[in-house]
Design a protein around this motif. Sequence first.
Motif, PDB file in Angstrom:
ATOM      1  N   UNK A   1       0.850  -1.186   0.000  1.00 51.53           N
ATOM      2  CA  UNK A   1       0.000   0.000   0.000  1.00 51.53           C
ATOM      3  C   UNK A   1       0.887   1.238   0.000  1.00 51.53           C
ATOM      4  N   UNK A   2       0.924   1.934  -1.125  1.00 52.87           N
ATOM      5  CA  UNK A   2       1.759   3.131  -1.239  1.00 52.87           C
ATOM      6  C   UNK A   2       1.133   4.291  -0.470  1.00 52.87           C
ATOM      7  N   UNK A   3       1.975   5.114   0.123  1.00 54.29           N
ATOM      8  CA  UNK A   3       1.532   6.325   0.824  1.00 54.29           C
ATOM      9  C   UNK A   3       2.316   7.496   0.239  1.00 54.29           C
ATOM     10  N   UNK A   4       1.818   8.109  -0.828  1.00 52.40           N
ATOM     11  CA  UNK A   4       2.559   9.206  -1.463  1.00 52.40           C
ATOM     12  C   UNK A   4       2.731  10.389  -0.514  1.00 52.40           C
ATOM     13  N   UNK A   5       3.954  10.871  -0.414  1.00 52.53           N
ATOM     14  CA  UNK A   5       4.272  12.041   0.402  1.00 52.53           C
ATOM     15  C   UNK A   5       5.434  12.744  -0.287  1.00 52.53           C
ATOM     16  N   UNK A   6       6.146  13.574   0.437  1.00 51.59           N
ATOM     17  CA  UNK A   6       7.292  14.270  -0.147  1.00 51.59           C
ATOM     18  C   UNK A   6       8.345  14.452   0.939  1.00 51.59           C
ATOM     19  N   UNK A   7       9.619  14.536   0.545  1.00 45.46           N
ATOM     20  CA  UNK A   7      10.667  14.704   1.557  1.00 45.46           C
ATOM     21  C   UNK A   7      10.431  15.985   2.348  1.00 45.46           C
ATOM     22  N   UNK A   8      10.439  15.908   3.655  1.00 45.10           N
ATOM     23  CA  UNK A   8      10.180  17.116   4.452  1.00 45.10           C
ATOM     24  C   UNK A   8      11.314  18.123   4.322  1.00 45.10           C
ATOM     25  N   UNK A   9      10.934  19.388   4.315  1.00 45.50           N
ATOM     26  CA  UNK A   9      11.942  20.448   4.329  1.00 45.50           C
ATOM     27  C   UNK A   9      12.367  20.669   5.779  1.00 45.50           C
ATOM     28  N   UNK A  10      13.161  21.694   6.001  1.00 46.34           N
ATOM     29  CA  UNK A  10      13.570  22.005   7.369  1.00 46.34           C
ATOM     30  C   UNK A  10      12.484  22.760   8.119  1.00 46.34           C
ATOM     31  N   UNK A  11      11.406  23.072   7.425  1.00 51.78           N
ATOM     32  CA  UNK A  11      10.267  23.717   8.068  1.00 51.78           C
ATOM     33  C   UNK A  11       9.597  22.742   9.019  1.00 51.78           C
ATOM     34  N   UNK A  12       9.326  23.178  10.233  1.00 50.03           N
ATOM     35  CA  UNK A  12       8.763  22.283  11.251  1.00 50.03           C
ATOM     36  C   UNK A  12       7.414  21.729  10.826  1.00 50.03           C
ATOM     37  N   UNK A  13       6.605  22.554  10.144  1.00 52.13           N
ATOM     38  CA  UNK A  13       5.279  22.101   9.724  1.00 52.13           C
ATOM     39  C   UNK A  13       5.373  20.925   8.752  1.00 52.13           C
ATOM     40  N   UNK A  14       6.382  20.957   7.875  1.00 52.27           N
ATOM     41  CA  UNK A  14       6.579  19.874   6.910  1.00 52.27           C
ATOM     42  C   UNK A  14       6.898  18.564   7.617  1.00 52.27           C
ATOM     43  N   UNK A  15       7.774  18.626   8.623  1.00 53.10           N
ATOM     44  CA  UNK A  15       8.124  17.419   9.379  1.00 53.10           C
ATOM     45  C   UNK A  15       6.944  16.919  10.205  1.00 53.10           C
ATOM     46  N   UNK A  16       6.172  17.849  10.761  1.00 50.44           N
ATOM     47  CA  UNK A  16       4.994  17.461  11.550  1.00 50.44           C
ATOM     48  C   UNK A  16       3.981  16.731  10.681  1.00 50.44           C
ATOM     49  N   UNK A  17       3.798  17.194   9.462  1.00 46.76           N
ATOM     50  CA  UNK A  17       2.841  16.527   8.572  1.00 46.76           C
ATOM     51  C   UNK A  17       3.300  15.106   8.245  1.00 46.76           C
ATOM     52  N   UNK A  18       4.599  14.955   7.940  1.00 47.69           N
ATOM     53  CA  UNK A  18       5.115  13.614   7.661  1.00 47.69           C
ATOM     54  C   UNK A  18       4.921  12.711   8.875  1.00 47.69           C
ATOM     55  N   UNK A  19       5.215  13.221  10.062  1.00 49.83           N
ATOM     56  CA  UNK A  19       5.063  12.417  11.276  1.00 49.83           C
ATOM     57  C   UNK A  19       3.619  11.969  11.450  1.00 49.83           C
ATOM     58  N   UNK A  20       2.676  12.879  11.194  1.00 52.45           N
ATOM     59  CA  UNK A  20       1.260  12.541  11.342  1.00 52.45           C
ATOM     60  C   UNK A  20       0.841  11.481  10.338  1.00 52.45           C
ATOM     61  N   UNK A  21       1.341  11.573   9.103  1.00 53.56           N
ATOM     62  CA  UNK A  21       1.014  10.581   8.076  1.00 53.56           C
ATOM     63  C   UNK A  21       1.591   9.213   8.442  1.00 53.56           C
ATOM     64  N   UNK A  22       2.831   9.210   8.928  1.00 52.88           N
ATOM     65  CA  UNK A  22       3.464   7.937   9.304  1.00 52.88           C
ATOM     66  C   UNK A  22       2.700   7.286  10.446  1.00 52.88           C
ATOM     67  N   UNK A  23       2.336   8.074  11.448  1.00 54.22           N
ATOM     68  CA  UNK A  23       1.586   7.514  12.584  1.00 54.22           C
ATOM     69  C   UNK A  23       0.238   6.959  12.120  1.00 54.22           C
ATOM     70  N   UNK A  24      -0.467   7.721  11.280  1.00 50.56           N
ATOM     71  CA  UNK A  24      -1.809   7.305  10.876  1.00 50.56           C
ATOM     72  C   UNK A  24      -1.775   6.076   9.968  1.00 50.56           C
ATOM     73  N   UNK A  25      -0.820   6.027   9.048  1.00 54.98           N
ATOM     74  CA  UNK A  25      -0.756   4.910   8.091  1.00 54.98           C
ATOM     75  C   UNK A  25      -0.158   3.651   8.706  1.00 54.98           C
ATOM     76  N   UNK A  26       0.593   3.810   9.801  1.00 56.49           N
ATOM     77  CA  UNK A  26       1.252   2.661  10.407  1.00 56.49           C
ATOM     78  C   UNK A  26       2.485   2.196   9.660  1.00 56.49           C
ATOM     79  N   UNK A  27       2.977   2.985   8.724  1.00 56.63           N
ATOM     80  CA  UNK A  27       4.150   2.592   7.938  1.00 56.63           C
ATOM     81  C   UNK A  27       5.408   2.630   8.783  1.00 56.63           C
ATOM     82  N   UNK A  28       6.283   1.649   8.557  1.00 60.17           N
ATOM     83  CA  UNK A  28       7.584   1.669   9.219  1.00 60.17           C
ATOM     84  C   UNK A  28       8.711   1.723   8.202  1.00 60.17           C
TER      85      UNK A  28
END
Length: 586
Positions: free
Chosen positions: A82-109
């Motif tokens: 199951x692919x989870x399309x995202x994008x490499x986070x920038x150094x902006x905190x909001x970008x990293x927070x979004x990736x973290x939320x997607x990883x937690x929700x999708x359960x991807x490791x």
Amino acid sequence: MNWRDVLSGTAQERPHATAFRFHSEEPGEPEHLDWAGLDARARAVAAHLADLGLAGRSAVLLFPAGLDYVAAFFGCLYAGVVAVPAYPPSRNARSTERLAAIVRDSGADTALTTAVIRDRLAPRLASADGVPPLRLVATDAMSTEDAPAWRAPRIGEDATAFLQYTSGSTSTPRGVVLSHGNLLHNTAMIGRVFGLDTGMRGVSWLPMYHDMGLIGSVMGTVRAGGTMSLMAPSTFARDPLRWLGVVAEERATVTGGPNFAYDLAVERTTEEQRAALDLSSWQVAYNGAEPVRPASLHRFAEAFAVSGFRPEAFLPCYGLAEGSLLVTGGPAGTGFRTCEPPAGSGAAGELVASGVLPPEQRLEVVDPETRQPVADGEVGEVWVAGPSVARGYFNRTDAVADTFGALVEGGDGTGFLRTGDLGFLSGEGEARELYVTGRRKDLIIVRGRNHYPQDIELTAERCSPALRGNGGAAFSVTGADGGEQLVVVQELIHGHGLADPAELARAIQAKVAEQHEVRPHAVVLIRTASLPRTSSGKVARHACRAAYLAGELLVTAVHADEEQPAAAAGGAAAELPVPAPGDREA
């Protein structure tokens, strides 16, 4: 049938025909990938994913724009990952927070990426707070020599293909669960509406981590068996002429984007540059993902008439992630149609039709309170049913019944997707078209009258060339008396050249009051590029409202009917330098 069958079938029929090209930031020869090469790379990725034991599990895609993204995505579809399309986070905190939320929700490791991105991200993600542990796997180093040994798993149309995380809050992302069948149905509909076939030549700068770029540009091309030239969104943003130059050079037949792309193309090109372009091959100029403005279409058609662009190529369309992508659009080759909004609807100015209702699915316009269909010409909530509609949000079973299984009062028991968009139908028979007036949750109600934020925002930005296009947000806040009050936030351009920005804020207040018969309680002018936006670049009105109330906007000037409360004042104004007139940006 599944997506492996589609891609491998085309690879057998047209192995050496070009499937995708990628144009890098610098002009030059693009990278090429033919159908046999894409199939081989997808098989190689699938083989490695199987060895990692990822079949049936999710994997986040963290690629820059390019052909590696395409190959890894189809490798997931081949392997049953199951692919989870995202994008490499920038150094902006909001970008990293979004990736973290997607990883937690999708359960991807596991995250798939390139070797360069892996080496850059690994230490950053390891030290970032709140990001679950991720195994970073580089797919660009995988050899196609392993492809022949790979054995395809059984994948049916009901199997989940990928999770499309919608733009919105970083804290509560929602992953739309899209199956192989959903996407096969929607891309077939796109192909019919847009007239796509093996002879299509497309160009796309749209991000591949969002539905319009991934499903429309990439999967739509694979379904049609044509050719698509890709470039990074940043390439387009830096120089819109590069987009149109590729269209001209490659004799492209289909390309497009949100409404702002057409405005930017006019603003950033000269008459001389337009005269050097040949856009006569352009047959489908789609426009969607944000309100389509008739003035933008007229302006683009007039500016690029010298290039051979034909207005009948315009194809406004409407869709959303929960419906896979396309809901209404076309017919191709007929241009666009407009009409005035219904009296008392709250919408202002001409509206552009979002296309006819495809016969492949059902669409109803429903009173959101009574759940009864409204008559043509009356505004209600747009409801959709059909094979393109997703099964729900990942791990959000509470949203399935009401959002994805809504029942029309007195209907036949069909479950509908509640889109949250408001609109009305106009026309007769097969020519009935949908006109979208706005988002229900964004509707502004002041003293019992409805106002659509995009109408107010357009009026505001037209007040001065010192204001950034598509850089405003209108919303309501609760006043001291308990009533709703209108607030307009608008970005200034860099180097705006204004000696007194507050004077412009007063002018905006007066113009909005004149045009819409509602007086803004406050007009807030902020620094360029500081307006809250979603990951797809859309204005995030609710986030802007929260920032306004919290005093977090980068304010340059405010004009209000009364003194602002501390929660909305944002402290001292962050003054911009006043440059010489020649330093102003367009």
